[in-house]
Motif scaffolding. Structure first.
Motif, short mmCIF file in Angstrom:
data_model
loop_
_atom_site.label_atom_id
_atom_site.label_comp_id
_atom_site.label_asym_id
_atom_site.label_seq_id
_atom_site.Cartn_x
_atom_site.Cartn_y
_atom_site.Cartn_z
N PRO A 1 15.18 -61.75 -3.49
CA PRO A 1 16.04 -60.85 -4.28
C PRO A 1 15.70 -60.72 -5.77
O PRO A 1 16.38 -59.98 -6.48
CB PRO A 1 17.43 -61.48 -4.10
N GLU A 2 14.63 -61.42 -6.22
CA GLU A 2 14.36 -61.48 -7.67
C GLU A 2 14.40 -60.12 -8.39
O GLU A 2 15.04 -60.00 -9.43
CB GLU A 2 12.98 -62.14 -7.90
N VAL A 3 13.74 -59.12 -7.82
CA VAL A 3 13.66 -57.82 -8.52
C VAL A 3 15.05 -57.21 -8.75
O VAL A 3 15.33 -56.65 -9.81
CB VAL A 3 12.69 -56.85 -7.79
N PHE A 4 15.94 -57.36 -7.76
CA PHE A 4 17.28 -56.78 -7.89
C PHE A 4 18.19 -57.65 -8.77
O PHE A 4 19.02 -57.13 -9.52
CB PHE A 4 17.90 -56.54 -6.52
N LEU A 5 18.02 -58.98 -8.68
CA LEU A 5 18.81 -59.87 -9.54
C LEU A 5 18.45 -59.63 -11.01
O LEU A 5 19.33 -59.58 -11.88
CB LEU A 5 18.57 -61.34 -9.15
N LYS A 6 17.15 -59.44 -11.27
CA LYS A 6 16.73 -59.15 -12.65
C LYS A 6 17.25 -57.78 -13.09
O LYS A 6 17.56 -57.58 -14.25
CB LYS A 6 15.20 -59.22 -12.77
N GLY A 7 17.32 -56.86 -12.15
CA GLY A 7 17.86 -55.54 -12.45
C GLY A 7 19.31 -55.63 -12.90
O GLY A 7 19.69 -55.07 -13.93
N ALA A 8 20.12 -56.38 -12.15
CA ALA A 8 21.54 -56.56 -12.49
C ALA A 8 21.66 -57.26 -13.84
O ALA A 8 22.42 -56.81 -14.73
CB ALA A 8 22.24 -57.38 -11.40
N GLU A 9 20.88 -58.30 -14.02
CA GLU A 9 20.91 -59.08 -15.27
C GLU A 9 20.52 -58.20 -16.47
O GLU A 9 21.15 -58.28 -17.52
CB GLU A 9 19.93 -60.24 -15.11
N SER A 10 19.52 -57.36 -16.28
CA SER A 10 19.07 -56.50 -17.39
C SER A 10 20.16 -55.51 -17.82
O SER A 10 20.16 -55.03 -18.95
CB SER A 10 17.80 -55.74 -16.99
N LEU A 11 21.09 -55.23 -16.91
CA LEU A 11 22.20 -54.32 -17.24
C LEU A 11 23.43 -55.10 -17.72
O LEU A 11 24.46 -54.50 -18.04
CB LEU A 11 22.58 -53.48 -16.01
N GLY A 12 23.33 -56.43 -17.71
CA GLY A 12 24.45 -57.28 -18.12
C GLY A 12 25.56 -57.31 -17.07
O GLY A 12 26.73 -57.48 -17.40
N LEU A 13 25.17 -57.14 -15.79
CA LEU A 13 26.18 -57.08 -14.72
C LEU A 13 25.97 -58.16 -13.66
O LEU A 13 24.87 -58.72 -13.55
CB LEU A 13 26.12 -55.70 -14.03
N ASN A 14 27.02 -58.43 -12.89
CA ASN A 14 26.91 -59.35 -11.77
C ASN A 14 26.32 -58.60 -10.58
O ASN A 14 26.58 -57.39 -10.43
CB ASN A 14 28.29 -59.87 -11.36
N PRO A 15 25.58 -59.31 -9.71
CA PRO A 15 25.02 -58.64 -8.52
C PRO A 15 26.08 -57.88 -7.73
O PRO A 15 25.82 -56.78 -7.24
CB PRO A 15 24.44 -59.80 -7.70
N ALA A 16 27.27 -58.45 -7.60
CA ALA A 16 28.32 -57.82 -6.79
C ALA A 16 28.79 -56.47 -7.36
O ALA A 16 29.45 -55.70 -6.67
CB ALA A 16 29.50 -58.77 -6.65
N ASP A 17 28.44 -56.20 -8.63
CA ASP A 17 28.82 -54.91 -9.24
C ASP A 17 27.79 -53.81 -8.94
O ASP A 17 27.97 -52.66 -9.36
CB ASP A 17 28.86 -55.05 -10.78
N CYS A 18 26.69 -54.20 -8.27
CA CYS A 18 25.57 -53.26 -8.10
C CYS A 18 25.37 -52.85 -6.65
O CYS A 18 25.53 -53.64 -5.73
CB CYS A 18 24.27 -53.91 -8.59
#
Ligand code: B16
Ligand code: MG
Length: 214
Positions: free
Chosen positions: A147-164
């Motif tokens: 999941p690294e690419v998507f976890l980094k995506g969420a983090e880069s937006l300042g959001l939790n994975p569950a928000d994405c």
């Protein structure tokens, strides 16, 4: 409540698979063998190096790590020649409209792609401005289904994975999104995208109502 959409690139926003296929085929022919369009399906969403290793296995050819690196560079040089010519009319149906819809609703957008050429592609088709963040093969060390690419995506937006919510056309990408704790919309055929919360044929079938109901 969903706060962001994270999009895969190839097969969701544009169809670069046709260019990957041409370039990989040229490389295989250069090495004295060929592979089928059916085999090519197995390369979707798979990283450049892993794709090369699979193709070499199909051709029964062994290469050292150093040789593999040179071959991957050669394929990429041919691929880049082709994507340099990409135009906005190659955006998949409904992709630009859905990106605009999401942004106008106040949600964030990110790219989550295995490709190291994603910025070039988004610039060529004129969509780069519609992404708040771009995470691609240059930013990750583990390939989907990690999941690294998507976890980094969420983090880069300042959001939790569950928000994405993730949009993906490859099963490895669907698995990556689920492993990251995100909802996922599969793009393509539901028979190949087990586990997705919803499957649509393309982003032209998406709207905010379907997004909020996930
Ligand atoms: P590059 P995605 C993936 O894109 C492609 O589906 C896959 O065929 C390709 O090997 C991979 O990107 C790496 O691409 O050689 O440009 O770094 O579906 O993750 O957007
Ligand atoms: Mg894809």
């Amino acid at each position: 409540m969903v706060k962001a959409c994270i999009f895969d690139l190839d097969g969701v926003i544009v169809d670069t698979a046709v260019y990957h296929f041409k370039a990989w085929k040229r490389l295989a022919n250069h090495l004295g063998f060929d592979f089928t369009e059916e085999e090519n399906e197995k390369l979707k969403g798979v990283s450049r190096v892993r794709s090369l290793q699979l193709i070499l296995e199909w051709g029964g050819v062994e290469k050292t790590t150093k040789e593999q690196s040179k071959l991957a560079d050669l394929k990429n040089s041919w691929y880049v020649e082709m994507i340099k010519e990409m135009k906005p009319d190659e955006i998949l149906p409904g992709a630009e409209e859905f990106l605009l819809m999401v942004r106008n609703a106040g949600l964030k957008t990110a790219l989550g792609s295995a490709s190291k050429n994603s910025r070039t592609i988004l610039e060529k088709v004129g969509l780069i401005e519609l992404f708040d963040s771009i995470i691609d093969g240059n930013n990750v060390s583990a390939s989907k289904p990690d999941p690294e690419v998507f976890l980094k995506g969420a983090e880069s937006l300042g959001l939790n994975p569950a928000d994405c919510v993730v949009f993906e056309d490859a099963i490895a990408g669907v698995e990556a999104a689920l492993a990251g704790g995100m909802k996922v919309v599969g793009i393509g055929d539901s028979a190949n995208l087990n586990g997705a919360n919803l499957v649509v044929a393309g982003l032209h079938e998406m709207n905010l109502d379907k997004l909020y109901k996930l």
